[in-house]
Design an enzyme around this catalytic site. Structure first.
Site, short mmCIF file in Angstrom:
data_model
loop_
_atom_site.label_atom_id
_atom_site.label_comp_id
_atom_site.label_asym_id
_atom_site.label_seq_id
_atom_site.Cartn_x
_atom_site.Cartn_y
_atom_site.Cartn_z
N TYR A 1 14.74 -2.52 3.70
CA TYR A 1 13.34 -2.83 4.01
C TYR A 1 13.15 -3.46 5.38
CZ TYR A 1 12.00 -1.18 -0.56
OH TYR A 1 11.78 -0.36 -1.64
N ASN B 1 7.05 -0.37 -8.85
CA ASN B 1 6.42 0.94 -9.06
C ASN B 1 5.62 0.91 -10.36
OD1 ASN B 1 7.42 2.26 -6.78
ND2 ASN B 1 9.19 3.12 -7.85
N HIS C 1 9.31 -6.48 1.42
CA HIS C 1 10.78 -6.50 1.39
C HIS C 1 11.24 -7.12 0.08
CE1 HIS C 1 14.88 -6.84 2.23
NE2 HIS C 1 14.90 -7.80 3.13
N HIS D 1 6.23 6.24 0.47
CA HIS D 1 5.04 5.40 0.22
C HIS D 1 4.12 5.37 1.44
CE1 HIS D 1 6.65 3.62 -3.56
NE2 HIS D 1 7.81 3.82 -2.97
FE1 HDE Z 1 11.47 1.51 -1.78
N1 HDE Z 1 11.32 1.71 0.22
N2 HDE Z 1 13.40 2.03 -1.69
N3 HDE Z 1 11.61 1.49 -3.80
N4 HDE Z 1 9.56 1.04 -1.92
C1 HDE Z 1 10.19 1.57 0.94
O1 HDE Z 1 9.99 0.39 2.96
C2 HDE Z 1 14.15 2.04 -0.56
C3 HDE Z 1 12.71 1.77 -4.55
C4 HDE Z 1 8.87 0.68 -3.04
O2 HDE Z 1 3.50 -0.54 0.11
C5 HDE Z 1 10.44 1.60 2.42
O3 HDE Z 1 8.32 -0.44 4.22
C6 HDE Z 1 15.53 2.29 -0.89
C7 HDE Z 1 12.52 1.38 -5.92
C8 HDE Z 1 7.49 0.48 -2.72
O4 HDE Z 1 4.62 -0.91 1.95
C9 HDE Z 1 11.94 1.71 2.53
C10 HDE Z 1 15.57 2.45 -2.25
C11 HDE Z 1 11.27 0.86 -5.97
C12 HDE Z 1 7.37 0.72 -1.36
C13 HDE Z 1 12.37 1.78 1.06
C14 HDE Z 1 14.23 2.28 -2.74
C15 HDE Z 1 10.71 0.94 -4.65
C16 HDE Z 1 8.69 1.06 -0.89
C17 HDE Z 1 9.63 2.64 3.17
C18 HDE Z 1 16.76 2.76 -3.12
C19 HDE Z 1 10.54 0.30 -7.20
C20 HDE Z 1 6.11 0.68 -0.53
C21 HDE Z 1 8.61 1.89 3.97
C22 HDE Z 1 17.82 1.88 -2.96
C23 HDE Z 1 11.15 -0.89 -7.71
C24 HDE Z 1 5.83 -0.70 -0.02
C25 HDE Z 1 8.91 0.50 3.76
C26 HDE Z 1 4.54 -0.73 0.75
C27 HDE Z 1 8.98 1.35 0.44
C28 HDE Z 1 13.65 1.87 0.71
C29 HDE Z 1 13.90 2.44 -4.12
C30 HDE Z 1 9.38 0.49 -4.36
C31 HDE Z 1 12.49 2.83 3.37
C32 HDE Z 1 16.66 2.37 0.10
C33 HDE Z 1 13.54 1.46 -7.05
C34 HDE Z 1 6.38 0.08 -3.68
O5 HDE Z 1 12.53 0.60 3.12
#
Ligand code: HDE
Length: 730
Positions: free
Chosen positions: A370, A156, A347, A83
């Site tokens: 997060y 998402n 988060h 993202h």
């Molecule tokens: Fe994320 N995801 N994600 N994700 N995610 C990040 O956090 C993570 C997942 C989502 O505009 C990170 O600040 C893991 C699903 C959005 O700043 C990180 C897993 C969904 C955004 C991270 C998932 C999301 C992130 C990267 C699997 C939809 C952007 C930078 C367990 C429900 C937020 C950050 C923004 C961002 C980890 C799966 C949505 C690395 C470990 C499922 C919208 O922490």
């Protein structure tokens, strides 16, 4: 030490956008101010460094130069691992009715309260500078600044996910990101490592169908749905919980662009979505979504043919309808991209009392990730003090120090219990708004395993495919043919065909044809390669039942809202000698309906109409492109028409607009221009007034009929049905 009785502090209602007010104190506006160093010294000369003589070496003493360059050297922070590319906006949220029967979350219980929000939309795979129109999932992250602290709904634009367990997330992301040896391709899933992983991970089938559908190519962030994905919990004041799935429903409907168009937009305007969001808000056309919830009582946990904890499954809206409980309006662009959009830290673990988690193994892993990622990205444990991340309520705890600490905590104590400060800050009772985790009963053995209730990997993928309109199905077939066509290893393509065959034989056959391959016979038990070292393959074989629902209309975009042309971008092609009345009538009507109209001519400046009126040109054929517009109109006027007919860019504009299934209108006086296109010849044979709304092309001398029909056609968004029978080169 005097013992204090804790004073009960009630939760105040949120009446105005107090986040904006709070941000004000951090805003720096340099209008009319002197230039200073970071320490407030007024600078006399910022254009010349301090030298030993006019032609001499720069002096180390030059603290002004040193400060400026040092700061510059440190301007970049790590981009988000996923993202990375995003755009954000401020806004407000209001609940329609008191939801206290379901949740004690105060912001959902007071219809009078207006909760400030900050929303960041993003693509997932691409780097910060990548194109907005990559085929990808879109992030839809909302921070609610409530009176009980921040609630982040980090979702998402697709309701399911690729994997069922967070432990696989690094593998998924490594597979989709550019390949590590050559860092190619940027912002694309069309490469070997991604499909290598996916083809061995049948649980990704459902999400793959979404990612290969037009949902991955939104027309605008403003025209996307949003989903919390996981099943969460609502908990009411009595401690009674229900399962909840969160939805965002855009009031402009859910719309997409064509894949060929997306690829062109990526070149013509890689900031297409960012610009669209910014421009709409600047123009006062504030994007709006309704917050929807699907509620499942705890007693119904096992009533479905899928597991509510499995993030590769959705709850079909036919089984549990979405109740619309409130509205979000985005009404203010950020002042500073870095300070706000880049530094905002979402988060999934930021919840408020009344909202809680479930044991979805993907959600559980996110709860760790997060905060961890912000520590490296934002440089330390005090990222919550960055203005955009601060809650609107005060923060009081015994955490101290660390890099860049801003808060000046008074007093001697930074621990609890303490007698010195009478135990301040005090723990809050539930009645005072204290958060307590939902009292879920747990009786289990420690085990690394997956529940068998997660093993149906195909039924909802098939349900999704079966629910699409014919053009949507064709787009999925084309997308898979494109993506797998970019894969070099034949065995990966073949394995993927075997997976697709489990979803739908017809789909797999069409893709196999495009790839020039046969579908290999791989038994179900062989498809899943995500098994532990000591696991038996057979134990991890997917099951492949049919969904009891044949179709879910909510999964297709065909039936979305199509009753408005608000904020749609319309091109009017004109040149000197244009019929001014024909141009103005259409333009004025479209603008009155809320559309954005641009006049595009062979050159910038002005054109002179037939009656000698000057008309300002918005774009030239060099600066504009059909892919940046939703529809096109050609007014009459002999000279204008003759110029356009001879202007290859104008003819290409129309052909391309037709290819991308857009509404096209022309004054009868401009017939010649249309006659120079490829598509018009194909249409005229069967062109009648009745076919107009099917084909999306109107030519008429009756300007009222023309305008009314054009408005209807633009509202229909795209005429996907004409795409296949009327394939044209453009
Ligand atoms: Fe994320 N995801 N994600 N994700 N995610 C990040 O956090 C993570 C997942 C989502 O505009 C990170 O600040 C893991 C699903 C959005 O700043 C990180 C897993 C969904 C955004 C991270 C998932 C999301 C992130 C990267 C699997 C939809 C952007 C930078 C367990 C429900 C937020 C950050 C923004 C961002 C980890 C799966 C949505 C690395 C470990 C499922 C919208 O922490």
């Amino acid at each position: 030490m005097a013992k204090k009785t804790p004073e009960k502090k009630s939760i105040p209602a949120q009446q105005e956008n107090d986040k904006t007010t709070k941000l004000e104190s951090f805003v720096a506006d340099s209008t009319g101010e002197f230039l200073t160093t970071n320490h407030g010294l007024r600078i006399n000369d910022d254009q010349n460094s301090l030298k030993a003589g006019e032609r001499g070496a720069t002096l180390l003493e030059d603290f002004i130069l040193r400060e400026k360059i040092t700061h510059f050297d440190h301007e970049r922070i790590p981009e988000r691992i996923v993202h990375a590319r995003g755009s954000a906006a401020h806004g407000v949220f209001k609940v329609y009715e008191d939801m206290s029967e379901l949740t004690r979350a105060a912001f959902l219980c007071d219809p009078g309260a207006e909760t400030p929000v900050f929303v960041r939309f993003s693509t997932v795979a691409g780097s910060r500078g990548s194109s907005d129109l990559a085929r990808d999932v879109r992030g839809f992250a909302v921070k609610f600044y409530t009176q009980e602290g921040n609630f982040d709904l980090v979702g998402n634009n697709m309701p399911v996910f690729f994997i069922q367990d967070a432990v696989k997330f690094p593998d998924l992301v490594h597979a989709v990101k550019p390949e590590p040896d050559n860092e190619m391709p940027q912002a694309a899933s069309a490469h070997d490592t991604f499909w290598d992983f996916i083809s061995q991970m049948p649980e990704s089938s459902h999400m793959i169908m979404w990612a290969m559908s037009d949902r991955a190519l939104p027309r605008s962030y403003r025209m996307m749905e949003g989903f919390g994905v996981h099943t969460f919990r609502f908990v009411n004041a009595k401690g009674v919980a229900s399962f909840v799935k969160f939805h965002w429903k855009p009031l402009l409907g859910v719309h997409s662009v064509a894949w060929d168009e997306a690829q062109n937009i990526s070149g013509k305007d890689p900031d297409f979505h960012r610009r669209d969001l910014w421009d709409a808000i600047e123009a006062g056309a504030f994007p709006e979504w309704e917050l929807g919830v699907q509620i499942v009582p705890e007693s119904d946990e096992f009533k479905f043919e899928f597991d509510l904890l499995d993030p590769t499954k959705l709850i079909p809206e036919e089984l549990v309808p979405v109740q619309r409980i409130g509205k979000m309006i985005l009404n203010r662009n950020p002042d500073n991209f870095f300070a706000e959009t880049e530094q905002v830290a979402f988060h999934v673990g930021h919840v408020v009392p009344g909202i809680d988690f479930t044991n979805d193994p993907l959600l559980q892993g996110r709860l760790f990730s997060y905060t961890d990622t912000q520590l490296i990205r934002l440089g330390g444990p005090n990222f919550h003090e960055i203005p955009i991340n601060r809650p609107v309520v005060p923060v009081h705890n015994n955490q101290r120090d660390g890099h860049m600490r801003q808060t000046i905590n008074r007093g001697k104590t930074s621990y609890g219990p303490n007698a010195i400060a009478a135990n301040d800050p005090q723990q809050a009772k539930v009645a005072d708004g204290g958060f307590v985790s939902y009292n879920e009963r747990i009786d289990a053995k420690k085990i690394r395993a997956r529940s068998r209730s997660f093993f149906d990997h195909f039924s909802q993928a098939r349900l999704f495919f079966n629910s699409q309109s014919d053009p949507e199905k064709n787009h999925i077939i084309d997308a898979l043919s494109f993506e797998l066509g970019k894969v070099k290893a034949i065995e990966i393509r073949e394995r993927m065909l075997a997976v697709l065959a489990q979803i739908d034989k017809g789909l797999a056959t069409e893709v196999a044809y495009a790839l020039g391959l046969h579908i290999p016979e791989i038994p179900l038990a062989e498809l899943n390669n995500s098994i532990p070292a000591d696991g038996e393959r057979a134990d991890y074989a997917s099951t492949n039942p049919e969904s009891s629902l044949a179709k879910s209309d909510a999964l297709s975009m065909a039936g979305t809202i199509k009753d408005t042309i608000k904020t749609r971008k319309i091109a009017i092609l004109a040149a000197d000698g244009v019929e001014e009345k024909s141009l103005s009538k259409v333009k004025d009507t479209l603008v009155a309906e809320g559309a954005v109209v641009h006049i595009i001519a062979p050159k910038l400046g002005e054109i002179i109409s037939k009656g000698d009126k000057k008309i300002t040109v918005d774009e030239s054929f060099l600066t504009a492109a059909s892919v940046l517009y939703d529809a096109v109109y050609v007014p009459g006027g002999v000279n204008s028409v003759a110029t356009l007919e001879a202007e290859a860019n104008a003819i290409h504009f129309l052909n391309e607009a037709f290819k991308h299934c857009k509404a096209i209108a022309a004054d009868e006086g401009a017939l010649q221009v249309l006659e120079s296109t490829y598509f018009f010849k194909k249409l005229t044979a069967e062109y009648t007034e009745e076919t107009v709304l099917r084909e999306g092309v109107i030519v008429s001398a009756d300007v009222n009929l023309l305008t009314d029909t054009f408005v209807k056609m633009i509202a229909m968004h795209r005429f996907w049905e004409r795409e296949n029978p009327r394939k044209i080169p453009a």
